[in-house]
Design an enzyme around this catalytic site. Structure first.
Site, PDB file in Angstrom:
ATOM      1  N   CYS A  89       0.820  -1.221   0.000  1.00 18.15           N
ATOM      2  CA  CYS A  89       0.000   0.000   0.000  1.00 18.15           C
ATOM      3  C   CYS A  89       0.853   1.271   0.000  1.00 18.15           C
ATOM      4  O   CYS A  89       0.591   2.204  -0.766  1.00 18.15           O
ATOM      5  CB  CYS A  89      -0.956  -0.003   1.200  1.00 18.15           C
ATOM      6  SG  CYS A  89      -0.174  -0.449   2.761  1.00 18.15           S
ATOM      7  N   HIS A 145      -2.703   6.313   4.800  1.00 17.43           N
ATOM      8  CA  HIS A 145      -1.270   6.453   5.050  1.00 17.43           C
ATOM      9  C   HIS A 145      -0.771   7.789   4.517  1.00 17.43           C
ATOM     10  O   HIS A 145      -1.205   8.246   3.454  1.00 17.43           O
ATOM     11  CB  HIS A 145      -0.486   5.346   4.347  1.00 17.43           C
ATOM     12  CG  HIS A 145      -0.700   3.971   4.912  1.00 17.43           C
ATOM     13  ND1 HIS A 145      -1.338   3.727   6.106  1.00 17.43           N
ATOM     14  CD2 HIS A 145      -0.329   2.746   4.428  1.00 17.43           C
ATOM     15  CE1 HIS A 145      -1.356   2.408   6.330  1.00 17.43           C
ATOM     16  NE2 HIS A 145      -0.752   1.802   5.325  1.00 17.43           N
TER      17      HIS A 145
END
Length: 329
Positions: A126, A234
């Protein structure tokens, strides 16, 4: 188009179903697959109820595409079985990413490398996906030499147990711990397991995966990955040194015109990417663009994305979409 979602009951699996529905993926038959303990559970997709089946039954059903988010061990054991039955597997675990015989794909960057022979396709980490999305147009024009990245990663990247730990801490409830320390009001410089070289597995993924995606070993990446008490995405502070000099206005223009990127870069209005904006969105948000005044040809940038969507489920579904659109399945 017969599609299997392997790991359908997990956190990423749930988002995969949501993304398949939102993007109106051409599913004519859907198989929801999970471990034995989840077999028989009921899940809903497009207002229709489905019963979760086991892996062996799913292989026997010979789906055209199986999208996996069931962990590395499951992928190592079962992806080859699906592939042997003629199914194309798009795998979201780390199991196949650095296998030299498997493609590591971010559709906007390197989907054109895919062929009918690719029966197991790896979805990158990711944190890697959002970083390479922002770096791709810049690397093409200015050629990267070195990238230094520090991540600020959501607890959702660890899984349900970690999200629950944070929620419990906020509510003042003692409960099961996903981390060796509290995560609320804290920052853990510890994503994934530590390796012999002192880096974590997450940090080494960030170092190695971009070179494979760009098919270029001439630049290097060094990373520090930190877990913080957010649940929506994130964030990354990225310092990138180029071989060639750049104009900041050109950089902004290029990023604003790149598919899948949203530029949020106006300090005068406090416009910059944050997880609270990126949550539940598919785009990668980029801002805080500025020259590194200590080093020539070097750019600082801030990159944010929802790690469960573009960082996992959405990228996987986009690969499947490419396979269908180009008659590769």
């Amino acid at each position: 188009m017969k599609i299997a979602v392997v790991g359908a009951t997990g956190m990423v699996g749930e988002v995969m179903l949501k993304v398949l529905e939102e993007r109106n993926f051409p599913v004519t038959e859907l198989l929801l697959v999970a471990s034995e303990r989840s077999v028989g559970k009921k899940l809903t997709f497009k207002n229709k109820e489905y019963t979760v089946i086991g892996l062996a039954d799913a292989v026997a059903a010979k789906p055209h595409i199986a999208i996996f988010s069931a962990g590395g061990d499951t992928s190592v054991e079962w992806a080859p079985k699906f592939a042997a039955a003629g199914t194309t597997v798009v795998d979201n675990s780390s199991a196949w990413r650095m296998d030299p015989t498997k493609k590591l794909v971010v559709p906007e960057i390197n989907a054109s490398e895919l062929t009918k022979e690719d029966k197991i396709i790896a979805n990158p980490n990711c944190s890697t996906i959002q970083m390479v999305m922002a770096l791709a147009p810049l690397h093409a024009k200015y050629k990267m030499k070195r990238v230094v990245v520090s991540t600020y990663q959501s607890v959702s990247g660890t899984g349900v147990k970690a999200v629950k730990q944070l929620e419990n801490e906020i509510a003042g409830i003692e409960g099961e711990m996903a981390y060796p320390y509290p995560i609320g009001r804290n920052a853990l410089p510890h994503c994934d397991v530590f390796l012999e070289n002192g880096y974590t597995k997450e940090e080494m993924k960030l170092a190695r995966e971009p070179q494979k995606i760009f098919n270029d070993r001439t630049f290097s990446v060094t990373a520090t990955a930190v877990r913080i008490p957010t649940a929506g995405g994130h964030s990354e502070s990225v310092n990138v040194e180029f071989e060639n000099d750049f104009d900041l206005a050109d950089v902004r223009k290029m990023l604003s015109e790149t598919s899948g990127i949203v530029l949020q870069d106006d300090p005068s209005t406090n416009s910059y990417p944050m997880p609270i904006f990126a949550h539940d969105k598919d785009e990668v948000f980029v801002g805080r663009l500025r020259r590194d005044e200590t080093q020539p040809n070097t750019l600082n940038m801030w990159i944010v994305a929802d790690n469960l969507r573009k960082g996992a489920a959405t990228n996987t579904v986009q690969i499947a979409e490419y396979l269908v659109a180009n008659n590769l399945v």
